[in-house]
Design a protein around this motif. Structure first.
Motif, PDB file in Angstrom:
ATOM      1  N   LEU A  73      -2.922 -17.231 -17.857  1.00  0.00           N
ATOM      2  CA  LEU A  73      -3.239 -15.959 -17.208  1.00  0.00           C
ATOM      3  C   LEU A  73      -2.630 -15.954 -15.814  1.00  0.00           C
ATOM      4  O   LEU A  73      -2.842 -16.890 -15.030  1.00  0.00           O
ATOM      5  CB  LEU A  73      -4.752 -15.748 -17.143  1.00  0.00           C
ATOM      6  CG  LEU A  73      -5.396 -15.593 -18.526  1.00  0.00           C
ATOM      7  CD1 LEU A  73      -5.976 -16.898 -18.988  1.00  0.00           C
ATOM      8  CD2 LEU A  73      -6.439 -14.516 -18.508  1.00  0.00           C
ATOM      9  N   TYR A  74      -1.866 -14.909 -15.529  1.00  0.00           N
ATOM     10  CA  TYR A  74      -1.158 -14.755 -14.267  1.00  0.00           C
ATOM     11  C   TYR A  74      -1.733 -13.568 -13.519  1.00  0.00           C
ATOM     12  O   TYR A  74      -1.822 -12.472 -14.070  1.00  0.00           O
ATOM     13  CB  TYR A  74       0.335 -14.537 -14.527  1.00  0.00           C
ATOM     14  CG  TYR A  74       0.985 -15.681 -15.261  1.00  0.00           C
ATOM     15  CD1 TYR A  74       1.565 -16.728 -14.564  1.00  0.00           C
ATOM     16  CD2 TYR A  74       1.008 -15.720 -16.658  1.00  0.00           C
ATOM     17  CE1 TYR A  74       2.164 -17.788 -15.230  1.00  0.00           C
ATOM     18  CE2 TYR A  74       1.599 -16.778 -17.335  1.00  0.00           C
ATOM     19  CZ  TYR A  74       2.175 -17.801 -16.610  1.00  0.00           C
ATOM     20  OH  TYR A  74       2.763 -18.863 -17.276  1.00  0.00           O
ATOM     21  N   VAL A  75      -2.108 -13.772 -12.271  1.00  0.00           N
ATOM     22  CA  VAL A  75      -2.740 -12.717 -11.479  1.00  0.00           C
ATOM     23  C   VAL A  75      -1.795 -12.299 -10.350  1.00  0.00           C
ATOM     24  O   VAL A  75      -1.389 -13.129  -9.543  1.00  0.00           O
ATOM     25  CB  VAL A  75      -4.090 -13.192 -10.901  1.00  0.00           C
ATOM     26  CG1 VAL A  75      -4.730 -12.083 -10.064  1.00  0.00           C
ATOM     27  CG2 VAL A  75      -5.028 -13.647 -12.013  1.00  0.00           C
ATOM     28  N   ASP A  76      -1.462 -11.020 -10.317  1.00  0.00           N
ATOM     29  CA  ASP A  76      -0.647 -10.448  -9.245  1.00  0.00           C
ATOM     30  C   ASP A  76      -1.472  -9.412  -8.508  1.00  0.00           C
ATOM     31  O   ASP A  76      -2.108  -8.553  -9.134  1.00  0.00           O
ATOM     32  CB  ASP A  76       0.604  -9.775  -9.818  1.00  0.00           C
ATOM     33  CG  ASP A  76       1.554 -10.771 -10.449  1.00  0.00           C
ATOM     34  OD1 ASP A  76       1.931 -11.739  -9.767  1.00  0.00           O
ATOM     35  OD2 ASP A  76       1.904 -10.582 -11.630  1.00  0.00           O
ATOM     36  N   THR A  77      -1.465  -9.472  -7.180  1.00  0.00           N
ATOM     37  CA  THR A  77      -2.215  -8.520  -6.366  1.00  0.00           C
ATOM     38  C   THR A  77      -1.458  -7.203  -6.298  1.00  0.00           C
ATOM     39  O   THR A  77      -0.289  -7.160  -5.926  1.00  0.00           O
ATOM     40  CB  THR A  77      -2.431  -9.075  -4.949  1.00  0.00           C
ATOM     41  OG1 THR A  77      -3.113 -10.321  -5.049  1.00  0.00           O
ATOM     42  CG2 THR A  77      -3.241  -8.117  -4.091  1.00  0.00           C
ATOM     43  N   LEU A  78      -2.137  -6.118  -6.668  1.00  0.00           N
ATOM     44  CA  LEU A  78      -1.550  -4.780  -6.569  1.00  0.00           C
ATOM     45  C   LEU A  78      -2.012  -4.049  -5.321  1.00  0.00           C
ATOM     46  O   LEU A  78      -1.257  -3.325  -4.700  1.00  0.00           O
ATOM     47  CB  LEU A  78      -1.916  -3.939  -7.798  1.00  0.00           C
ATOM     48  CG  LEU A  78      -1.389  -4.414  -9.147  1.00  0.00           C
ATOM     49  CD1 LEU A  78      -1.856  -3.469 -10.255  1.00  0.00           C
ATOM     50  CD2 LEU A  78       0.126  -4.516  -9.126  1.00  0.00           C
ATOM     51  N   ARG A  79      -3.303  -4.225  -4.973  1.00  0.00           N
ATOM     52  CA  ARG A  79      -3.868  -3.486  -3.838  1.00  0.00           C
ATOM     53  C   ARG A  79      -5.059  -4.239  -3.273  1.00  0.00           C
ATOM     54  O   ARG A  79      -5.868  -4.778  -4.017  1.00  0.00           O
ATOM     55  CB  ARG A  79      -4.319  -2.111  -4.323  1.00  0.00           C
ATOM     56  CG  ARG A  79      -4.891  -1.219  -3.247  1.00  0.00           C
ATOM     57  CD  ARG A  79      -5.446   0.086  -3.856  1.00  0.00           C
ATOM     58  NE  ARG A  79      -6.377   0.708  -2.952  1.00  0.00           N
ATOM     59  CZ  ARG A  79      -7.631   0.319  -2.735  1.00  0.00           C
ATOM     60  NH1 ARG A  79      -8.120  -0.709  -3.357  1.00  0.00           N
ATOM     61  NH2 ARG A  79      -8.406   0.949  -1.890  1.00  0.00           N
ATOM     62  N   ILE A  80      -5.151  -4.237  -1.944  1.00  0.00           N
ATOM     63  CA  ILE A  80      -6.337  -4.769  -1.267  1.00  0.00           C
ATOM     64  C   ILE A  80      -6.836  -3.681  -0.338  1.00  0.00           C
ATOM     65  O   ILE A  80      -6.108  -3.206   0.538  1.00  0.00           O
ATOM     66  CB  ILE A  80      -6.025  -6.049  -0.461  1.00  0.00           C
ATOM     67  CG1 ILE A  80      -5.557  -7.152  -1.413  1.00  0.00           C
ATOM     68  CG2 ILE A  80      -7.252  -6.501   0.334  1.00  0.00           C
ATOM     69  CD1 ILE A  80      -5.164  -8.441  -0.729  1.00  0.00           C
ATOM     70  N   GLY A  81      -8.074  -3.235  -0.572  1.00  0.00           N
ATOM     71  CA  GLY A  81      -8.688  -2.199   0.248  1.00  0.00           C
ATOM     72  C   GLY A  81      -9.699  -2.803   1.202  1.00  0.00           C
ATOM     73  O   GLY A  81      -9.673  -4.005   1.482  1.00  0.00           O
TER      74      GLY A  81
END
Length: 126
Positions: A73-81
């Motif tokens: 499983l690969y996690v890529d950050t799209l948005r940080i609010g």
């Protein structure tokens, strides 16, 4: 170069018979648990505290996960609010014979929470 050698997965796990149906294919609920685990590991590190899953887009499976497969499983950050984090989580399955197949990609949103389960700012430790 194959995908697993190009990147380091956030989580790797073997699909065991206990996570499959009678036909040797992994059930979606097991995979959702792995997706939630991988995403929360990243979200907890970024938020410096507890998080909860608040949204998951639709699952669309390109291939099944079979008993014995190694699932990455690969996690890529799209948005940080201010309180939430949204990730794209890709799932790759390596067959026992070494073939790699892309299983799915999902968009998952986590919210940082405090000790009472209320949302909190990311800069505030839980």
């Amino acid at each position: 170069m194959n995908t697993s050698q190009a990147r380091i997965p956030t989580l790797r796990v073997r699909a065991l018979p206990s996570s499959t149906n009678a036909y040797g294919q992994v059930q979606a609920g097991w995979l959702m648990g792995q997706i939630d685990m991988a995403g929360s590991m990243v979200a907890e590190r970024l938020s410096k505290g507890p998080v909860t899953t608040v949204a998951v887009n639709a699952f669309q499976f390109a291939a099944p996960i079979l008993v014995g497969d190694t699932v990455s499983l690969y996690v890529d950050t799209l948005r940080i609010g201010q309180k939430s984090m949204t990730f794209k989580i890709g799932v790759l399955s390596e067959r026992l014979q070494g073939e790699e197949v892309m299983v799915t990609e999902v968009i998952v949103t986590f919210v940082a929470i405090d000790g009472s389960g209320k949302s909190r700012l990311l800069s505030q430790a839980g």
